[in-house]
Write an enzyme that holds these catalytic residues in place. Sequence first.
Site, short mmCIF file in Angstrom:
data_model
loop_
_atom_site.label_atom_id
_atom_site.label_comp_id
_atom_site.label_asym_id
_atom_site.label_seq_id
_atom_site.Cartn_x
_atom_site.Cartn_y
_atom_site.Cartn_z
N LYS A 13 -0.78 2.14 0.77
CA LYS A 13 -0.44 3.53 1.12
C LYS A 13 -1.66 4.44 1.02
O LYS A 13 -1.95 5.21 1.92
CB LYS A 13 0.63 4.11 0.17
CG LYS A 13 1.93 3.35 0.14
CD LYS A 13 2.93 4.03 -0.81
CE LYS A 13 2.51 4.00 -2.27
NZ LYS A 13 2.42 2.66 -2.87
N ARG A 88 9.62 9.25 -4.17
CA ARG A 88 9.79 7.91 -4.72
C ARG A 88 11.20 7.68 -5.20
O ARG A 88 11.51 6.58 -5.68
CB ARG A 88 8.88 7.79 -5.93
CG ARG A 88 7.69 6.91 -5.73
CD ARG A 88 7.04 6.83 -7.09
NE ARG A 88 6.18 5.71 -7.20
CZ ARG A 88 4.91 5.72 -6.81
NH1 ARG A 88 4.39 6.80 -6.27
NH2 ARG A 88 4.17 4.66 -6.99
N ARG A 127 -8.08 -4.89 -7.12
CA ARG A 127 -8.43 -3.49 -6.80
C ARG A 127 -9.45 -2.96 -7.79
O ARG A 127 -9.39 -3.18 -8.98
CB ARG A 127 -7.18 -2.60 -6.84
CG ARG A 127 -7.57 -1.12 -6.73
CD ARG A 127 -6.44 -0.22 -6.35
NE ARG A 127 -5.32 -0.34 -7.26
CZ ARG A 127 -4.14 0.21 -7.02
NH1 ARG A 127 -3.93 0.87 -5.90
NH2 ARG A 127 -3.17 0.07 -7.89
N ARG A 160 -7.78 0.01 -12.60
CA ARG A 160 -6.85 1.06 -13.02
C ARG A 160 -6.03 0.60 -14.22
O ARG A 160 -5.66 -0.55 -14.31
CB ARG A 160 -5.92 1.40 -11.85
CG ARG A 160 -5.99 2.84 -11.46
CD ARG A 160 -5.28 3.10 -10.17
NE ARG A 160 -3.83 2.91 -10.25
CZ ARG A 160 -3.02 3.16 -9.23
NH1 ARG A 160 -3.50 3.57 -8.07
NH2 ARG A 160 -1.73 2.98 -9.36
N ARG A 171 6.24 -2.18 -12.17
CA ARG A 171 6.16 -1.20 -11.07
C ARG A 171 6.91 -1.71 -9.85
O ARG A 171 7.56 -0.95 -9.14
CB ARG A 171 4.70 -0.91 -10.73
CG ARG A 171 4.04 0.02 -11.76
CD ARG A 171 2.54 -0.03 -11.70
NE ARG A 171 1.98 0.40 -10.45
CZ ARG A 171 0.73 0.16 -10.08
NH1 ARG A 171 -0.08 -0.54 -10.87
NH2 ARG A 171 0.29 0.60 -8.93
P1 AP5 Z 1 -3.96 0.85 -2.18
O1 AP5 Z 1 -4.24 1.53 -0.88
O2 AP5 Z 1 -4.62 1.35 -3.40
O3 AP5 Z 1 -2.37 0.74 -2.37
P2 AP5 Z 1 -1.29 1.82 -2.75
O4 AP5 Z 1 -0.10 1.52 -1.91
O5 AP5 Z 1 -1.85 3.19 -2.69
O6 AP5 Z 1 -1.00 1.33 -4.22
P3 AP5 Z 1 -0.87 2.14 -5.57
O7 AP5 Z 1 -1.02 1.14 -6.65
O8 AP5 Z 1 -1.75 3.34 -5.57
O9 AP5 Z 1 0.59 2.57 -5.46
P4 AP5 Z 1 1.51 2.99 -6.56
O10 AP5 Z 1 2.58 3.47 -5.70
O11 AP5 Z 1 1.90 2.00 -7.56
O12 AP5 Z 1 0.61 4.03 -7.39
P5 AP5 Z 1 0.57 5.59 -7.41
O13 AP5 Z 1 -0.82 6.00 -7.69
O14 AP5 Z 1 1.27 6.17 -6.25
O15 AP5 Z 1 -4.27 -0.71 -1.99
C1 AP5 Z 1 -4.11 -1.62 -3.06
C2 AP5 Z 1 -5.27 -2.65 -3.04
O16 AP5 Z 1 -5.18 -3.44 -1.86
C3 AP5 Z 1 -6.67 -2.01 -3.01
O17 AP5 Z 1 -7.56 -2.81 -3.75
C4 AP5 Z 1 -7.04 -2.00 -1.53
O18 AP5 Z 1 -8.43 -2.01 -1.34
C5 AP5 Z 1 -6.36 -3.28 -1.05
N1 AP5 Z 1 -5.91 -3.18 0.32
C6 AP5 Z 1 -5.39 -2.09 0.96
N2 AP5 Z 1 -5.06 -2.38 2.25
C7 AP5 Z 1 -5.33 -3.72 2.41
C8 AP5 Z 1 -5.19 -4.63 3.50
N3 AP5 Z 1 -4.66 -4.26 4.69
N4 AP5 Z 1 -5.56 -5.92 3.29
C9 AP5 Z 1 -6.09 -6.31 2.09
N5 AP5 Z 1 -6.26 -5.51 1.04
C10 AP5 Z 1 -5.88 -4.22 1.18
O19 AP5 Z 1 1.46 5.89 -8.70
C11 AP5 Z 1 1.04 5.47 -9.99
C12 AP5 Z 1 2.07 5.89 -11.02
O20 AP5 Z 1 2.20 7.34 -11.03
C13 AP5 Z 1 3.50 5.39 -10.76
O21 AP5 Z 1 3.68 4.10 -11.27
C14 AP5 Z 1 4.31 6.45 -11.48
O22 AP5 Z 1 4.31 6.24 -12.87
C15 AP5 Z 1 3.53 7.74 -11.22
N6 AP5 Z 1 4.01 8.44 -10.00
C16 AP5 Z 1 3.27 8.68 -8.87
N7 AP5 Z 1 4.03 9.33 -7.96
C17 AP5 Z 1 5.24 9.50 -8.51
C18 AP5 Z 1 6.46 10.07 -8.05
N8 AP5 Z 1 6.57 10.61 -6.81
N9 AP5 Z 1 7.54 10.07 -8.90
C19 AP5 Z 1 7.44 9.55 -10.13
N10 AP5 Z 1 6.33 8.97 -10.62
C20 AP5 Z 1 5.24 8.94 -9.82
MG MG Z 2 -2.30 4.65 -4.18
#
Ligand code: AP5
Ligand code: MG
Length: 213
Positions: A13, A88, A127, A160, A171
């Site tokens: 994402k 979410r 990552r 991270r 997660r």
């Molecule tokens: P990346 O692009 O980083 O993936 P992502 O979908 O952004 O994954 P996140 O881990 O950031 O998502 P998340 O939803 O768990 O975390 P968030 O920060 O939102 O890609 C992942 C890896 O794959 C990277 O190494 C990248 O280089 C690689 N990659 C990407 N595309 C690729 C491809 N096509 N092929 C191969 N490799 C690829 O949330 C973190 C925490 O915050 C949550 O757990 C929660 O506690 C809290 N939080 C955040 N938002 C909310 C909300 N709305 N409500 C409640 N809690 C929340």
């Molecule tokens: Mg992310």
Amino acid sequence: MKIIMLGAPGAGKGTQAKLIAERYQIPHVSTGDIFRANIKNGTELGREAKKYMDQGLLVPDELTVKILLDRVAQEDCRNGYVLDGFPRTIPQAQVLDEALAKLNEKIDHVIDVDVPDENIVRRMSGRRACPKCGATYHIEHIPPKKEGICDGCGSELVLRDDDREETVLNRLKVYHEQTQPLIDFYAKKGVLNTVDGTMDMQDVFKAVTDILG
Ligand code: AP5
Ligand code: MG
Ligand code: ZN
């Protein structure tokens, strides 16, 4: 243009949202990034959010919704934005809908980046993130030019805190229980598109731009 990125943790994402933000000149709004910035700066919000994030749990809706609505009310979001990691939960999506309806606005596109669970754990452990500028790499798929160093700003890359395997599994569980129902929610509104997130980053982006036009 207002866009929502859906998808499991690690689906890509953030990677796609950054590319979209650049191409369409709209802000990339990631609740996860906002929480991590607060943790880094030692704010009260950061301390509260960290308790949940470290366990792979969602930060409570009350906290999250307020932060998001404040952010999208800012001047730079007037012509649209790409939301990454919000909503979410169904209640978060409902609050967003209501807030937009009051302004006579709506979400234009929801893009679900689809990646099976098997691929996720592998992606997360590879990552590496830049603590300074937020750039994201993958040691195999999207490596930096110089190992362990950010291409953009030269900082040392880090793993991270919530990318440890047991936290990732949690997660994923939380994703299936609380976030996946949003796919149906937006499908019923007729704004959902799905892209195959297992392709190369650039091929995924091609699929995304085919949708966004
Ligand atoms: P990346 O692009 O980083 O993936 P992502 O979908 O952004 O994954 P996140 O881990 O950031 O998502 P998340 O939803 O768990 O975390 P968030 O920060 O939102 O890609 C992942 C890896 O794959 C990277 O190494 C990248 O280089 C690689 N990659 C990407 N595309 C690729 C491809 N096509 N092929 C191969 N490799 C690829 O949330 C973190 C925490 O915050 C949550 O757990 C929660 O506690 C809290 N939080 C955040 N938002 C909310 C909300 N709305 N409500 C409640 N809690 C929340
Ligand atoms: Mg992310
Ligand atoms: Zn950097």
